[in-house]
Enzyme design. Structure first.
Site, PDB file in Angstrom:
ATOM      1  N   GLY A  88      -2.162  -1.827  -9.323  1.00  0.00           N
ATOM      2  CA  GLY A  88      -3.005  -1.708  -8.386  1.00  0.00           C
ATOM      3  C   GLY A  88      -3.125  -2.917  -7.653  1.00  0.00           C
ATOM      4  O   GLY A  88      -4.056  -2.715  -6.370  1.00  0.00           O
TER       5      GLY A  88
ATOM      6  N   GLU B 233      -0.173  -3.550 -15.409  1.00  0.00           N
ATOM      7  CA  GLU B 233       0.906  -2.808 -15.116  1.00  0.00           C
ATOM      8  C   GLU B 233       1.127  -2.647 -13.391  1.00  0.00           C
ATOM      9  O   GLU B 233       1.091  -1.688 -12.942  1.00  0.00           O
ATOM     10  CB  GLU B 233       0.730  -1.148 -15.369  1.00  0.00           C
ATOM     11  CG  GLU B 233       0.070  -0.861 -17.035  1.00  0.00           C
ATOM     12  CD  GLU B 233      -0.383   0.298 -17.201  1.00  0.00           C
ATOM     13  OE1 GLU B 233      -0.689   1.221 -15.954  1.00  0.00           O
ATOM     14  OE2 GLU B 233      -0.371   0.912 -18.332  1.00  0.00           O
ATOM     15  N   PRO B 234       1.666  -3.796 -13.019  1.00  0.00           N
ATOM     16  CA  PRO B 234       1.966  -3.761 -11.389  1.00  0.00           C
ATOM     17  C   PRO B 234       3.364  -3.258 -11.044  1.00  0.00           C
ATOM     18  O   PRO B 234       4.257  -3.317 -12.077  1.00  0.00           O
ATOM     19  CB  PRO B 234       1.931  -5.282 -11.086  1.00  0.00           C
ATOM     20  CG  PRO B 234       2.549  -5.798 -12.428  1.00  0.00           C
ATOM     21  CD  PRO B 234       2.025  -4.930 -13.446  1.00  0.00           C
TER      22      PRO B 234
ATOM     23  N   ARG C 258       3.603  -2.168  -7.005  1.00  0.00           N
ATOM     24  CA  ARG C 258       3.828  -2.505  -5.752  1.00  0.00           C
ATOM     25  C   ARG C 258       3.924  -4.035  -5.475  1.00  0.00           C
ATOM     26  O   ARG C 258       4.859  -4.450  -4.753  1.00  0.00           O
ATOM     27  CB  ARG C 258       2.514  -2.053  -4.928  1.00  0.00           C
ATOM     28  CG  ARG C 258       2.816  -2.112  -3.629  1.00  0.00           C
ATOM     29  CD  ARG C 258       1.104  -1.827  -2.857  1.00  0.00           C
ATOM     30  NE  ARG C 258       0.817  -0.751  -3.386  1.00  0.00           N
ATOM     31  CZ  ARG C 258       0.831   0.514  -2.796  1.00  0.00           C
ATOM     32  NH1 ARG C 258       1.421   0.679  -1.506  1.00  0.00           N
ATOM     33  NH2 ARG C 258       0.189   1.519  -3.324  1.00  0.00           N
TER      34      ARG C 258
ATOM     35  N   TYR D 127       0.476   8.656   3.723  1.00  0.00           N
ATOM     36  CA  TYR D 127      -0.787   7.710   3.342  1.00  0.00           C
ATOM     37  C   TYR D 127      -1.040   6.745   4.734  1.00  0.00           C
ATOM     38  O   TYR D 127      -1.831   5.875   4.941  1.00  0.00           O
ATOM     39  CB  TYR D 127      -0.469   6.576   2.422  1.00  0.00           C
ATOM     40  CG  TYR D 127       0.143   7.074   1.131  1.00  0.00           C
ATOM     41  CD1 TYR D 127      -0.616   7.941  -0.015  1.00  0.00           C
ATOM     42  CD2 TYR D 127       1.557   6.780   0.860  1.00  0.00           C
ATOM     43  CE1 TYR D 127       0.092   8.294  -1.058  1.00  0.00           C
ATOM     44  CE2 TYR D 127       2.028   7.115  -0.394  1.00  0.00           C
ATOM     45  CZ  TYR D 127       1.370   8.081  -1.307  1.00  0.00           C
ATOM     46  OH  TYR D 127       1.848   8.421  -2.317  1.00  0.00           O
TER      47      TYR D 127
ATOM     48  N   CYS E 286      12.267  17.656  11.068  1.00  0.00           N
ATOM     49  CA  CYS E 286      11.642  18.532  12.078  1.00  0.00           C
ATOM     50  C   CYS E 286      10.064  18.793  11.567  1.00  0.00           C
ATOM     51  O   CYS E 286       9.565  19.936  11.503  1.00  0.00           O
ATOM     52  CB  CYS E 286      12.221  20.030  11.937  1.00  0.00           C
ATOM     53  SG  CYS E 286      13.973  19.815  12.443  1.00  0.00           S
TER      54      CYS E 286
ATOM     55  N   TYR F 171       7.499   2.530  -3.789  1.00  0.00           N
ATOM     56  CA  TYR F 171       7.301   3.698  -3.485  1.00  0.00           C
ATOM     57  C   TYR F 171       7.917   4.066  -2.017  1.00  0.00           C
ATOM     58  O   TYR F 171       7.781   5.012  -1.362  1.00  0.00           O
ATOM     59  CB  TYR F 171       5.952   4.011  -3.065  1.00  0.00           C
ATOM     60  CG  TYR F 171       5.118   3.617  -4.284  1.00  0.00           C
ATOM     61  CD1 TYR F 171       5.014   4.279  -5.409  1.00  0.00           C
ATOM     62  CD2 TYR F 171       4.376   2.285  -4.510  1.00  0.00           C
ATOM     63  CE1 TYR F 171       4.409   3.920  -6.813  1.00  0.00           C
ATOM     64  CE2 TYR F 171       3.625   1.982  -5.622  1.00  0.00           C
ATOM     65  CZ  TYR F 171       3.734   2.800  -6.610  1.00  0.00           C
ATOM     66  OH  TYR F 171       2.902   2.351  -7.831  1.00  0.00           O
TER      67      TYR F 171
HETATM   68  N1  LLP Z   1      -0.269   2.128 -13.863  1.00  0.00           N
HETATM   69  C1  LLP Z   1      -0.543   3.331 -13.645  1.00  0.00           C
HETATM   70  C2  LLP Z   1      -1.145   4.228 -14.652  1.00  0.00           C
HETATM   71  C3  LLP Z   1      -0.666   4.110 -12.409  1.00  0.00           C
HETATM   72  O1  LLP Z   1      -0.808   5.144 -12.050  1.00  0.00           O
HETATM   73  C4  LLP Z   1       0.244   3.250 -11.314  1.00  0.00           C
HETATM   74  C5  LLP Z   1       0.466   3.790  -9.976  1.00  0.00           C
HETATM   75  C6  LLP Z   1       0.637   1.860 -11.756  1.00  0.00           C
HETATM   76  C7  LLP Z   1       0.230   1.473 -12.979  1.00  0.00           C
HETATM   77  C8  LLP Z   1       1.041   0.963 -10.550  1.00  0.00           C
HETATM   78  O2  LLP Z   1       0.351   0.758  -9.463  1.00  0.00           O
HETATM   79  P1  LLP Z   1       0.658  -0.245  -8.241  1.00  0.00           P
HETATM   80  O3  LLP Z   1       0.637  -1.715  -8.915  1.00  0.00           O
HETATM   81  O4  LLP Z   1       2.030  -0.177  -8.018  1.00  0.00           O
HETATM   82  O5  LLP Z   1      -0.204  -0.144  -7.383  1.00  0.00           O
HETATM   83  N2  LLP Z   1       2.907   6.169  -3.927  1.00  0.00           N
HETATM   84  C9  LLP Z   1       1.713   5.565  -3.481  1.00  0.00           C
HETATM   85  C10 LLP Z   1       1.138   4.590  -5.000  1.00  0.00           C
HETATM   86  C11 LLP Z   1       0.845   5.622  -5.885  1.00  0.00           C
HETATM   87  C12 LLP Z   1       0.415   4.674  -7.129  1.00  0.00           C
HETATM   88  C13 LLP Z   1       0.728   5.625  -8.579  1.00  0.00           C
HETATM   89  N3  LLP Z   1      -0.015   5.026  -9.538  1.00  0.00           N
HETATM   90  C14 LLP Z   1       1.961   4.772  -2.336  1.00  0.00           C
HETATM   91  O6  LLP Z   1       3.087   4.836  -1.725  1.00  0.00           O
HETATM   92  O7  LLP Z   1       1.289   3.829  -1.772  1.00  0.00           O
END
Ligand code: LLP
Length: 428
Positions: A248, A282-283, A285, A325, A353, A382
């Site tokens: 996150g 768990e990164p 993004r 988003y 479209c 993503y």
């Molecule tokens: N761990 C779990 C359990 C998750 O559900 C997620 C993301 C992550 C780790 C990784 O999160 P990050 O570090 O990438 O923020 N499609 C959306 C983002 C959805 C995230 C879903 N879960 C977007 O394009 O912004």
């Protein structure tokens, strides 16, 4: 480079003969060979992002499990595997991808609110490090499947700490109303129920409160709450040795200030650093977003009277984030504009479209013409992983640049091939 290029990491991007180049490779040369649109990734930037985080967290004993969903391309993941990353997966398909990219099963954590029997069995057979269970119902299910396979499953329970992640509602996961995890106030049931589960060993807790979080405050609250819960469970005799802190970590898409790896390390150390736990994050993004761009070509500049539309050949099927988003991606022309050159306010739109097929509205950009190439910045996370074939379009290709070379790491999947996936019923 000017402000226009602020979201293209300076360590990887330069200009060659007046055009953008990634790690010394000209974007227009790649486009001439591959055709547009396509995703373009920098191996150098992937390594930089991974190392910055892993190096900041290693001294406090936190391991990094890359969230495969952000970008699951095998070539991308294998670079992270070489760097020593583990994986966070949410499906059997992602397990297959992680293993194919060279991440050992023993470094894979399986999250997800709706794992099927088949997926749980696949993970247990492969010998993943841990399943992050999201409900009591799932714990029972894992116990039963593990018994059938004659193994004991190591499980972390994902907790919903009821913390506001202060981010977009669609990517908030840690509030009481969200479907994720077990309510932090409902862990009492573990005491009795676990005794009856001979094939589940509760080794830890897990938390993930959302994505694109730009302040350390929500992390502080969530991690501190997890620390309390670990102490509480230990005092009731549970042998809790692991804590998975989720991902996150937000990044700048425009001018946002995001937590640095050092900020995150401090937050973790201050909240759960003294519990003697094996810690993990768990990164997704923050590792891949600014290592990737979407390259597209302007098809038309349409004079709409009061609005100038730049119609590009990428669509919301290739990059759905703006439609889904309201996300911002900087748009940068590949042919670098002359200093003091004309600027025009554009809506940059795709060919799909739907009116939601709009990448930016009323954005001042250097004057564009049909045939110009543009890159949409910060699209590595993503982007390709959420792409579809909507409007019967080819699936967007992915290209990786590493040390002055480029390779197509997912080719364009044509309509002829896609038709081959389909069949007519044989009943007449
Ligand atoms: N761990 C779990 C359990 C998750 O559900 C997620 C993301 C992550 C780790 C990784 O999160 P990050 O570090 O990438 O923020 N499609 C959306 C983002 C959805 C995230 C879903 N879960 C977007 O394009 O912004």
């Amino acid at each position: 480079m000017t402000d226009l290029f602020r979201r293209l990491p300076a360590s990887c991007w330069s200009s060659i003969d007046g055009g953008l180049a990634l790690e010394g490779v000209s974007v227009s040369a790649i486009a001439a060979e591959v055709g547009t649109p396509f995703y373009l990734y920098s191996a150098k930037r992937l390594r930089e992002n991974y190392r910055a985080l892993a190096d900041a967290l290693a001294p406090i004993g936190v391991s990094v499990h890359y969230a495969m969903k952000a970008c699951g391309n095998r070539a991308v993941v294998s670079i992270l595997a070489e760097e020593g990353a583990g994986a966070d997966i949410v499906s059997g398909g992602e397990l297959t991808r992680a293993l194919a990219a060279g991440i050992p099963a023993a470094r894979v954590v399986f999250s997800g609110v709706g794992k099927t029997d088949v997926e749980i069995a696949q993970a247990l057979r492969a010998g993943v490090q841990q399943l992050n269970a999201e409900s009591y119902e799932e714990l029972w299910r894992i116990d039963e499947i593990a018994r059938g396979l004659g193994v004991v499953a190591e499980v972390a329970l994902r907790v919903n700490p009821d913390v506001d992640a202060e981010t977009h509602a669609k990517i908030t996961t840690g509030k009481k109303d969200n479907k994720f995890g077990v309510d932090a106030d409902r862990l009492g049931r573990l005491d009795n129920e676990l005794k009856a589960m001979a094939n589940v060993r509760l080794v830890g807790l897990a938390v993930h409160i959302g994505s694109q979080i730009l302040s350390t405050r929500p992390f502080e609250r969530a991690y501190a709450r997890m620390g309390e819960l670990v102490r509480d469970l230990r005092s009731r005799g549970h042998d809790i040795t692991r804590l998975d802190l989720g991902g996150g970590f937000g990044i700048p898409y425009q001018n946002e200030l995001a937590p640095t790896p050092a900020d995150l390390a401090r937050t973790i150390a201050a909240t759960v650093g003294d519990l003697g736990l094996e810690l993990a994050v768990e990164p997704g993004r923050s590792i891949v977003a600014d290592a990737g761009v979407l390259v597209s070509r302007v098809e038309f500049v349409k004079d709409g009277g009061h609005i100038q539309f730049a119609v590009v050949d990428a669509g919301m099927n290739d990059l759905v984030r703006p439609a889904m988003y309201d996300s911002h991606h900087d748009i940068v022309p590949v042919r670098l504009p002359q200093a003091g050159g004309a600027e025009v306010e554009y809506d940059v739109v795709g060919p799909i479209c739907e009116s939601s097929d709009t990448f930016v509205k009323r954005r001042k950009l250097p004057k564009l013409a049909a045939g110009d190439l543009v890159v949409m910045a910060t699209a590595g996370a993503y982007g390709a992983s959420m792409a579809s074939t909507y409007n019967a379009r080819a699936l967007v290709p992915e290209v990786l640049v590493d040390a002055g070379r480029f390779a197509v790491v997912r080719r364009r999947v044509s309509l002829e091939e896609q038709l081959g996936w389909e069949s007519l019923p044989t009943w007449g």
